[in-house]
Design a protein around this motif. Structure first.
Motif, PDB file in Angstrom:
ATOM      1  N   UNK A 183       0.816  -1.224   0.000  1.00 49.18           N
ATOM      2  CA  UNK A 183       0.000   0.000   0.000  1.00 49.18           C
ATOM      3  C   UNK A 183       0.841   1.261   0.000  1.00 49.18           C
ATOM      4  N   UNK A 184       2.090   1.194   0.490  1.00 50.36           N
ATOM      5  CA  UNK A 184       2.945   2.384   0.515  1.00 50.36           C
ATOM      6  C   UNK A 184       3.581   2.671  -0.849  1.00 50.36           C
ATOM      7  N   UNK A 185       3.262   1.848  -1.862  1.00 50.70           N
ATOM      8  CA  UNK A 185       3.795   2.064  -3.204  1.00 50.70           C
ATOM      9  C   UNK A 185       4.985   1.195  -3.547  1.00 50.70           C
ATOM     10  N   UNK A 186       5.581   0.525  -2.566  1.00 50.79           N
ATOM     11  CA  UNK A 186       6.690  -0.385  -2.841  1.00 50.79           C
ATOM     12  C   UNK A 186       6.185  -1.622  -3.572  1.00 50.79           C
ATOM     13  N   UNK A 187       7.043  -2.173  -4.436  1.00 51.50           N
ATOM     14  CA  UNK A 187       6.713  -3.403  -5.146  1.00 51.50           C
ATOM     15  C   UNK A 187       7.870  -4.374  -4.957  1.00 51.50           C
ATOM     16  N   UNK A 188       7.555  -5.546  -4.424  1.00 56.76           N
ATOM     17  CA  UNK A 188       8.542  -6.617  -4.291  1.00 56.76           C
ATOM     18  C   UNK A 188       8.550  -7.415  -5.581  1.00 56.76           C
ATOM     19  N   UNK A 189       9.732  -7.547  -6.166  1.00 53.27           N
ATOM     20  CA  UNK A 189       9.906  -8.400  -7.342  1.00 53.27           C
ATOM     21  C   UNK A 189      10.933  -9.454  -6.974  1.00 53.27           C
TER      22      UNK A 189
END
Length: 187
Positions: free
Chosen positions: A176-182
């Protein structure tokens, strides 16, 4: 065999530190993110951290402190009790509990650690370690957290790698904070 994972935050333009070595841009707190970080810091109960000198010095200056224990108690507890191996040719000693200093034989030591019994191994920060281990095929997984920020300049995580690394996307997770785990694995 133990799995060796790189866990790093990167900016949208691919830097893991800004031009001055600062990573404060990577700390975007919210309950979902904080729970994810706290869970990772526990290391599965028997995990291990690999660190280069710069990352070690930055982390030992904060995580054993009372401020860290107040700010992020679960993360501080996990990181402080977890075994750590620091690779440095210039340090003469390490003072953080559960920490071993290795001055030579990086590749041999990492191979031995991967073949030893125990939980998975994680590299935090430590771009120079990543650049030395990745071309040797010693890194099994890359967990990259892309932060919604553009730094313009800085250090890339793969700085100095001269060979192509073929990776395959294994999973993603959006926070939700805009971070994306790849999560990437060796192809």
């Amino acid at each position: 065999m133990r799995k060796l994972t790189v866990f790093n935050q990167v900016s949208l333009d691919g830097y893991f530190t800004d031009a001055k070595g600062d990573i404060s841009w990577a700390h975007k707190s919210d309950p979902e993110w904080d729970a994810f970080v706290a869970d990772n810091a526990q290391g599965g109960g028997d995990g291990m951290l690999l660190l280069g000198r710069v990352t070690y010095q930055m982390m030992v200056a904060f995580w054993p402190t009372s401020q860290a224990k107040q700010t992020a108690p679960a993360v501080a507890e996990g990181i402080n009790k977890m075994p750590k191996v620091v690779f440095s040719r210039t340090l003469d000693e390490v003072t953080w509990n559960n920490t071993k200093l290795v001055k030579t034989g990086l590749l041999e030591e990492v191979r031995a650690l991967k073949n030893a019994a125990g939980g998975n191994i994680t590299i935090l920060g430590s771009g120079k370690l990543v650049a030395q281990l990745a071309p040797q095929g010693l890194i099994d997984q890359y967990d990259l957290i892309v932060n919604p920020v553009v730094l313009g300049r800085g250090r890339t995580l793969f700085e100095g790698i001269e060979t192509r690394l073929a990776l395959k996307l294994a999973k993603t997770r959006t926070f939700k904070n805009g971070n994306v785990l790849m999560t990437y694995a060796a192809a």
